[in-house]
Enzyme design. Sequence first.
Site, PDB file in Angstrom:
ATOM      1  N   SER A 168       2.602 -32.979  48.450  1.00  0.00           N
ATOM      2  CA  SER A 168       1.218 -32.591  48.710  1.00  0.00           C
ATOM      3  C   SER A 168       0.612 -33.638  49.620  1.00  0.00           C
ATOM      4  O   SER A 168       1.008 -34.814  49.576  1.00  0.00           O
ATOM      5  CB  SER A 168       0.412 -32.466  47.412  1.00  0.00           C
ATOM      6  OG  SER A 168       0.284 -33.732  46.793  1.00  0.00           O
ATOM      7  N   GLU A 170       6.412 -27.172  43.698  1.00  0.00           N
ATOM      8  CA  GLU A 170       5.783 -28.189  44.542  1.00  0.00           C
ATOM      9  C   GLU A 170       6.675 -29.422  44.655  1.00  0.00           C
ATOM     10  O   GLU A 170       7.134 -29.967  43.647  1.00  0.00           O
ATOM     11  CB  GLU A 170       4.431 -28.599  43.964  1.00  0.00           C
ATOM     12  CG  GLU A 170       3.733 -29.694  44.768  1.00  0.00           C
ATOM     13  CD  GLU A 170       2.629 -30.397  44.005  1.00  0.00           C
ATOM     14  OE1 GLU A 170       2.429 -31.600  44.225  1.00  0.00           O
ATOM     15  OE2 GLU A 170       1.985 -29.751  43.155  1.00  0.00           O
ATOM     16  N   ARG A 204      11.609 -35.748  42.025  1.00  0.00           N
ATOM     17  CA  ARG A 204      11.668 -34.307  41.777  1.00  0.00           C
ATOM     18  C   ARG A 204      12.457 -33.563  42.866  1.00  0.00           C
ATOM     19  O   ARG A 204      12.996 -32.486  42.610  1.00  0.00           O
ATOM     20  CB  ARG A 204      10.258 -33.732  41.678  1.00  0.00           C
ATOM     21  CG  ARG A 204      10.265 -32.249  41.328  1.00  0.00           C
ATOM     22  CD  ARG A 204       8.902 -31.625  41.404  1.00  0.00           C
ATOM     23  NE  ARG A 204       8.045 -32.039  40.312  1.00  0.00           N
ATOM     24  CZ  ARG A 204       6.834 -31.503  40.096  1.00  0.00           C
ATOM     25  NH1 ARG A 204       6.364 -30.575  40.888  1.00  0.00           N
ATOM     26  NH2 ARG A 204       6.101 -31.919  39.079  1.00  0.00           N
ATOM     27  N   ARG A 226       3.205 -40.789  34.559  1.00  0.00           N
ATOM     28  CA  ARG A 226       2.244 -39.739  34.216  1.00  0.00           C
ATOM     29  C   ARG A 226       2.520 -39.238  32.801  1.00  0.00           C
ATOM     30  O   ARG A 226       3.669 -39.062  32.419  1.00  0.00           O
ATOM     31  CB  ARG A 226       2.331 -38.575  35.208  1.00  0.00           C
ATOM     32  CG  ARG A 226       1.937 -38.993  36.624  1.00  0.00           C
ATOM     33  CD  ARG A 226       1.936 -37.835  37.594  1.00  0.00           C
ATOM     34  NE  ARG A 226       1.675 -38.311  38.943  1.00  0.00           N
ATOM     35  CZ  ARG A 226       1.672 -37.548  40.031  1.00  0.00           C
ATOM     36  NH1 ARG A 226       1.920 -36.251  39.919  1.00  0.00           N
ATOM     37  NH2 ARG A 226       1.427 -38.070  41.216  1.00  0.00           N
ATOM     38  N   ARG A 254       9.220 -32.270  35.301  1.00  0.00           N
ATOM     39  CA  ARG A 254       8.001 -32.979  34.873  1.00  0.00           C
ATOM     40  C   ARG A 254       8.390 -34.050  33.868  1.00  0.00           C
ATOM     41  O   ARG A 254       8.747 -33.755  32.731  1.00  0.00           O
ATOM     42  CB  ARG A 254       6.991 -32.002  34.255  1.00  0.00           C
ATOM     43  CG  ARG A 254       6.364 -31.078  35.275  1.00  0.00           C
ATOM     44  CD  ARG A 254       5.135 -30.375  34.720  1.00  0.00           C
ATOM     45  NE  ARG A 254       4.535 -29.494  35.699  1.00  0.00           N
ATOM     46  CZ  ARG A 254       3.676 -29.873  36.646  1.00  0.00           C
ATOM     47  NH1 ARG A 254       3.308 -31.138  36.719  1.00  0.00           N
ATOM     48  NH2 ARG A 254       3.187 -29.007  37.499  1.00  0.00           N
TER      49      ARG A 254
END
Length: 419
Positions: free
Chosen positions: A348, A345, A384, A258, A273
């Site tokens: 999800s 987070e 993460r 990403r 991130r």
Amino acid sequence: MIDIRYVRENPEAVKASQRARGANETLVDDLLRADEARRSTLQVAEETRAQQKALSRTVGKASAEERPTILAQAQELAAKVRELEDAAAKANAEYERIGMLIPNIIVDGVPSGGEDDYVVLKHVGDVPTFDFPVKDHLDLAEGIRAIDMARGTKVSGSRFYYLTGIGARLELALLTAAADLAEANGFTLTVTPTLVKPEVMAGTGFLGAHADEIYHLETDDLYLVGTSEVALAGFHSDEIIDLSDGPKRYAGWSTCYRREAGSYGKDTRGIIRVHQFNKVEMFSYCTPDDAENEHARLLDFEEQMLAKVELPYRVIDTAAGDLGSSAARKFDCEAWLPSQERWMEVTSTSNCTTFQARRLSVREKVDGKTQTVATLNGTLATTRWLVAILENHQREDGSIYVPEGLRPYLGGRELISVQ
């Protein structure tokens, strides 16, 4: 793409979904007009083609005197058919263009609003308290020689890293535990491609508003995936699948990429991130009627993984304006981040209803008729998680408590000591 029959019959419901997302509701009327234009244009083209064929069939029975006139009329009709078919193709292209702009229709109960309008559904576990100064995950990881950011930056640029020694073992332990949980619950473990074709990336809904997050290899016209959801959604594209025995479930183990173009501040320190990470992702194909129940199952599997690593977390119902274009509903699990005293987070899970499958033409047969299936996805573990594991399980001397659920994958180790 949304179901045009539903839009025709329920335009106000689709507009309400757009309003809840903060999206343009006039697109619904634009789509209906484009739908009417393409259908009426195609109808006229088909009627004219039928006239031309009927006229052509009379040529053989016509007299020598009549034949030239009939042939001339047939040629005129053939030219008109070509014009009408071209107009129909343009009308259909406009219909598809507008249809691709409209995100999935949210399901009942999704909160309206934006990023901060989520609803907390529950808290699980106690937020830890420390009687010593809390270290962040990077300081802890460097103390046990688990992460090397400096050399990652030297080799690849900012927000790249090396997992070294126990850091690499921790990630493998976490992902292997996730793979074991997935297989125990009927998921087929899959190591997926990380490069996909444009039609697959577009089919999953990732080439819309967040296309700038995706790495594109222009020379080969391939995209690097940000999640194995993309490759798994394409796995059964253009197929009719059998769901008579229940959902088809896959767990994709892959490296993900990403650009993280909009991230800033504390999230750019360490590995919260980053541009490259590893993940085990659940993906389900099921009947539309079973999608809501399957969504609850995926969330339960995520919570089982969080229990394995003994993290305090909360579950939120994401607001409509913070959903991706393909999701009709999304639940996030957020673990506590002690160094920043906030929730972060870590998982999800999204119910995409028939949105992705319609774009990718994944269907099933029911009573002799084909219908579009539903697709769902959910994170089971990712790099993460190491952030939350290190910070929540830190000791005063910088060592790390190993959660019981990971010990079988680390040779029974109970503590990671400072090196």
